[in-house]
Design an enzyme around this catalytic site. Sequence first.
Site, mmCIF file in Angstrom:
data_model
loop_
_atom_site.group_PDB
_atom_site.id
_atom_site.type_symbol
_atom_site.label_atom_id
_atom_site.label_comp_id
_atom_site.label_asym_id
_atom_site.label_seq_id
_atom_site.Cartn_x
_atom_site.Cartn_y
_atom_site.Cartn_z
ATOM 1 N N THR A 45 0.830 -1.202 0.000
ATOM 2 C CA THR A 45 0.000 0.000 0.000
ATOM 3 C C THR A 45 0.862 1.249 0.000
ATOM 4 O O THR A 45 0.482 2.272 -0.549
ATOM 5 C CB THR A 45 -0.926 0.010 1.231
ATOM 6 O OG1 THR A 45 -1.597 -1.242 1.316
ATOM 7 C CG2 THR A 45 -1.945 1.125 1.149
ATOM 8 N N TYR A 132 6.760 -12.077 3.478
ATOM 9 C CA TYR A 132 5.609 -11.540 2.755
ATOM 10 C C TYR A 132 5.372 -12.372 1.499
ATOM 11 O O TYR A 132 6.122 -12.290 0.530
ATOM 12 C CB TYR A 132 5.887 -10.079 2.400
ATOM 13 C CG TYR A 132 4.726 -9.307 1.820
ATOM 14 C CD1 TYR A 132 3.451 -9.843 1.711
ATOM 15 C CD2 TYR A 132 4.915 -8.000 1.383
ATOM 16 C CE1 TYR A 132 2.404 -9.116 1.187
ATOM 17 C CE2 TYR A 132 3.879 -7.254 0.860
ATOM 18 C CZ TYR A 132 2.622 -7.819 0.760
ATOM 19 O OH TYR A 132 1.592 -7.093 0.229
ATOM 20 N N LYS A 160 3.110 -13.581 6.317
ATOM 21 C CA LYS A 160 1.916 -12.892 5.807
ATOM 22 C C LYS A 160 1.439 -13.630 4.565
ATOM 23 O O LYS A 160 2.120 -13.641 3.539
ATOM 24 C CB LYS A 160 2.249 -11.439 5.472
ATOM 25 C CG LYS A 160 1.090 -10.629 4.911
ATOM 26 C CD LYS A 160 1.536 -9.219 4.587
ATOM 27 C CE LYS A 160 0.378 -8.404 4.015
ATOM 28 N NZ LYS A 160 0.810 -7.068 3.579
#
Length: 293
Positions: A45, A132, A160
């Site tokens: 993001t 990630y 994640k």
Amino acid sequence: MDFTGLSAFPLTPLVDDKLDEAAYVRLIERLRTAGVDSIGALGSTGCYPYFSRNERATALRLATEHSGAVPVIAGIGALRTRDVLWLAEDAQKAGVSALLLAPVSYHTLTEDEVFDLYAAVTRELSVPLCVYDNPGATHFTFSDGLLARIAQLPNIGSIKIPPVSALERIASLRSQIPETVTLGISGDAIAVDGLNAGCGIWYSVMGGLFPEAALTIARAALAGDTAQAREHSAALAPLWDLFRRYGGSLRVIATAAELLGAVAAPCLPAPLRTLTGDARRQVAEVIETLRLA
């Protein structure tokens, strides 16, 4: 850092193609005031691949200076292992509490290459690292076996996992990784299901702009109130629909931030663009309908 609760991922806004420091500080301070459990600076993001090393260092300095007691997780993804190590060093000097690393690539990586990346980075850390798994962006898909190997490395604190097949993977991964490594769910629309299935942390895009709404869901789910968590998530269905309709959450959240005056327009690094026309009006309508302002 224990990698639990709600981790909110804010934008890294630009103005005149430079980091908008004032707007970024306001976003960080809002998350601190809301009481999120951690702040994910320079995540997807936050458009981390689009920023230089110096720009990233500045963003992390601002995040740690204005986050108060809220831990900051710093994204350190880059194409070369050398650069990842430099970024890890910068982030630790800035005082972050943890790091977030995706296997960024242009040429498709092999499992051994990805394992070597994490092995090289974790050897140099004084803070924990979150793995990630973001195949939509990196074009690399972790197998459960590779994640289990990586989880045995020093300083791995969390994994994640993406929304695709997340619910089917949680039980399998949980049985293969140390108890000290948490599983975290991304993909806001299915966060409730991930938390209810055993994830200990929600890595949230919408939480970076609308932390109160995200906290309501996270707190209920982690307290075991599944019905209430599902009810709150279902109420946000129009937002989840926008995420699906416009290719993910980034452009929707960035457009919402512009509409709310939280950031200047355009706030994304070119060639990325926020939504225009009917799409922009739809975002405005959802903000009003859901009372997210």
